[in-house]
Scaffold this motif. Structure first.
Motif, PDB file in Angstrom:
ATOM      1  N   LYS A  93      44.238  45.314  34.216  1.00 14.49           N
ATOM      2  CA  LYS A  93      44.472  43.859  34.174  1.00 14.49           C
ATOM      3  C   LYS A  93      45.559  43.414  35.154  1.00 14.49           C
ATOM      4  CE  LYS A  93      47.780  44.100  30.350  1.00 14.49           C
ATOM      5  NZ  LYS A  93      48.091  43.691  28.967  1.00 14.49           N
ATOM      6  N   TRP A  94      46.424  44.368  35.591  1.00 14.56           N
ATOM      7  CA  TRP A  94      47.502  44.019  36.522  1.00 14.56           C
ATOM      8  C   TRP A  94      47.090  44.140  37.984  1.00 14.56           C
ATOM      9  CZ3 TRP A  94      50.838  41.447  33.986  1.00 14.56           C
ATOM     10  CH2 TRP A  94      51.256  41.819  32.723  1.00 14.56           C
ATOM     11  N   LYS A  95      45.982  44.836  38.254  1.00 14.26           N
ATOM     12  CA  LYS A  95      45.580  45.096  39.646  1.00 14.26           C
ATOM     13  C   LYS A  95      45.494  43.843  40.513  1.00 14.26           C
ATOM     14  CE  LYS A  95      43.237  49.558  39.878  1.00 14.26           C
ATOM     15  NZ  LYS A  95      41.964  50.244  40.168  1.00 14.26           N
ATOM     16  N   PRO A  96      44.835  42.763  40.058  1.00 20.33           N
ATOM     17  CA  PRO A  96      44.723  41.572  40.914  1.00 20.33           C
ATOM     18  C   PRO A  96      46.070  40.899  41.202  1.00 20.33           C
ATOM     19  CG  PRO A  96      43.164  41.469  39.080  1.00 20.33           C
ATOM     20  CD  PRO A  96      44.099  42.585  38.791  1.00 20.33           C
ATOM     21  N   LEU A  97      47.078  41.155  40.339  1.00 16.09           N
ATOM     22  CA  LEU A  97      48.372  40.483  40.491  1.00 16.09           C
ATOM     23  C   LEU A  97      49.366  41.262  41.340  1.00 16.09           C
ATOM     24  CD1 LEU A  97      48.905  39.313  36.800  1.00 16.09           C
ATOM     25  CD2 LEU A  97      48.163  37.912  38.715  1.00 16.09           C
ATOM     26  N   LEU A  98      49.069  42.539  41.625  1.00 17.89           N
ATOM     27  CA  LEU A  98      50.062  43.387  42.278  1.00 17.89           C
ATOM     28  C   LEU A  98      50.380  42.962  43.717  1.00 17.89           C
ATOM     29  CD1 LEU A  98      49.392  46.976  40.955  1.00 17.89           C
ATOM     30  CD2 LEU A  98      51.526  45.720  40.888  1.00 17.89           C
TER      31      LEU A  98
END
Length: 354
Positions: A93-98
Motif C-alpha cells: 500500500k506504500w509503494k505508490p507513495l514512496l
C-alpha cells in the motif's frame, strides 16, 4: 550505470529496514531538538524585542520551529514505512507513495541545509537591527511617564547590567542624547538653562551615563557624571579609568551573544542534516531493493538497490532534457493559442455582385 548500487538478500533487506526504523526515530528526537532550539531562540529574541528595529530576526527561530515540526512528521511517517516493509502485504500500500515521499524528503533536506546556512549568515542583518533598535531605545530612556515607553528605562538598565555593556557602541553614546527626564530638572537653575540653550535641539546634554553603566569591580565609587572632566574628581583620568564604566557597547555584546548562539545551532542543524541525508539514502536503497525483486512470491531471492538508476552525469542530462522538452511544449501550446486567436480575429471578405 546506477549510482551506489548494492546487492541485497532477504536478511540484508530486513536489517536495512530495522536499522532505518531505528534511525527514523532518532531523527524524530532530532526534530524535537531543532524545534526546542527554535523556541528557545524565539524567547531570547522576544526578551529584547524592544531594542530591535524589526522582526526580521525572528525568521531564524520561526524556520527552526517549522523544520522541527516537519522533521518529526516526515521521520515518523518514514518509520511506519520501514516497519511495514518487513511485511510484503503491508508494504504494497506504500509503494505508490514512496517516490513522491522521497521527492519531498529532498526538498525538506535542501530547506534544512538552507536554514543551517542562514544561522551562520544572519550576523549582518542582526547587526543593523540591533544598532537601530538600541539607538531608538536609548532615545526613549527618559520617557518614564509616557505610555508605551515607560518600560524602556528598566529594559536598558537590565540589559547593560546583564551584558556588562554601556550605550550602543560605547558609553559616549549617552553624551549625545538627553537621558534625564525633564521632571527631574530644575528649569530655574542657570546651569540647566545654559545646557539647554547650548544646543539647537534644546536638550539637556551631560557627559554622564546611567548608573547601570557602572562596573561593580571598580576599586573606587562609580563616576557617572562629568565623566570626561578630570578636574572634577580627585586622582582621576577618564582615559585610563577602564574599570569605572563598561567600555563595550551593548550592540557588540548582544551581537556576540546571539551570533555564538546561532552558530552553535547552525552546527547542530548541519549534523541533523547529515543524519537526515543518510536516512533518505537508506530509504531509497530499501525502496529500490524491494521494487527490483524478480519474483515477488519468493521474498528470499536476491535483489539490487541503488540511489540513482543512472550515473549522476546521466541523471543531470536527463533532467535538463526534460526541462527543455517542457519549455518547448509550453512554447508550442502558446503558439497554437496565438494562431487560433489570429484566425478568430480575421473578418471574412464579402463580395457583392451588382
Amino acid at each position: 550505470m546506477a549510482l551506489l548500487k548494492v546487492k541485497f538478500n532477504q536478511k540484508k533487506r530486513v536489517k536495512l529496514a530495522q536499522g532505518l526504523w531505528l534511525m527514523n526515530w532518532f531523527s524524530v528526537f532530532a526534530g524535537i531538538l531543532v524545534f526546542s532550539m527554535g523556541l528557545f531562540l524565539k524567547i531570547e529574541l522576544r526578551k529584547r524585542s524592544e531594542v530591535m528595529d524589526n522582526s526580521e530576526s525572528h525568521f531564524v527561530p520561526n524556520s527552526l520551529i517549522l523544520m522541527g515540526i516537519l522533521s518529526c512528521a516526515f521521520n515518523g511517517f518514514a518509520g511506519k514505512i520501514c516497519y511495514d516493509s518487513l511485511d510484503p502485504a503491508k508494504f504494497a500500500k506504500w509503494k505508490p507513495l514512496l517516490k513522491p515521499y522521497l521527492a519531498l524528503c529532498c526538498v525538506f533536506n535542501m530547506l534544512l541545509f538552507f536554514v543551517a546556512l542562514i544561522c551562520f549568515l544572519m550576523r549582518g542583518s542582526l547587526d543593523s537591527t540591533l544598532a537601530q533598535g538600541l539607538k531608538n531605545g536609548m532615545k526613549f530612556y527618559r520617557d518614564t511617564d509616557t505610555p508605551g515607553r515607560c518600560f524602556m528605562k528598566k529594559t536598558i538598565d537590565m540589559l547593560q547590567i546583564e551584558f556588562k555593556c554601556c550605550g550602543n557602541n560605547g558609553y559616549k553614546d549617552w553624551f549625545e542624547i538627553q537621558w534625564i527626564s525633564n521632571r527631574y530638572l530644575d528649569f530655574s537653575s542657570k546651569e540647566v538653562k545654559d545646557r539647554i540653550k547650548s544646543n539647537v535641539d534644546g536638550r539637556y546634554l551631560v557627559d554622564g551615563v546611567p548608573f547601570s553603566c557602572c562596573n561593580p569591580s571598580s576599586p573606587r565609587p562609580c563616576i557617572q557624571y562629568q565623566v570626561t572632566n578630570n578636574s572634577a574628581h580627585y586622582s582621576y583620568d577618564y582615559q585610563t579609568e577602564e574599570l569605572n564604566l563598561w567600555r563595550r557597547g551593548c550592540r557588540e555584546a548582544l551581537l556576540s551573544y546571539y551570533s555564538s548562539m546561532m552558530s552553535s545551532m547552525g552546527a547542530v542543524i548541519l549534523l541533523v542534516w547529515l543524519f537526515e541525508m543518510s536516512v533518505m539514502v537508506g530509504l531509497r536503497l530499501l525502496h529500490t531493493s524491494l521494487e527490483s525483486i524478480a519474483n515477488p512470491e519468493d521474498p528470499e531471492c536476491e535483489s539490487e538497490g541503488w540511489v540513482l538508476e543512472n550515473s549522476l552525469k546521466d541523471t543531470f542530462k536527463s533532467a535538463l532534457e526534460n526541462l527543455k522538452k517542457l519549455g518547448k511544449f509550453n512554447q508550442v501550446e502558446a503558439g497554437a493559442e496565438g494562431a487560433e486567436g489570429e484566425e478568430g480575429g480575421k473578418t471574412p471578405a464579402i463580395t457583392t455582385v451588382s
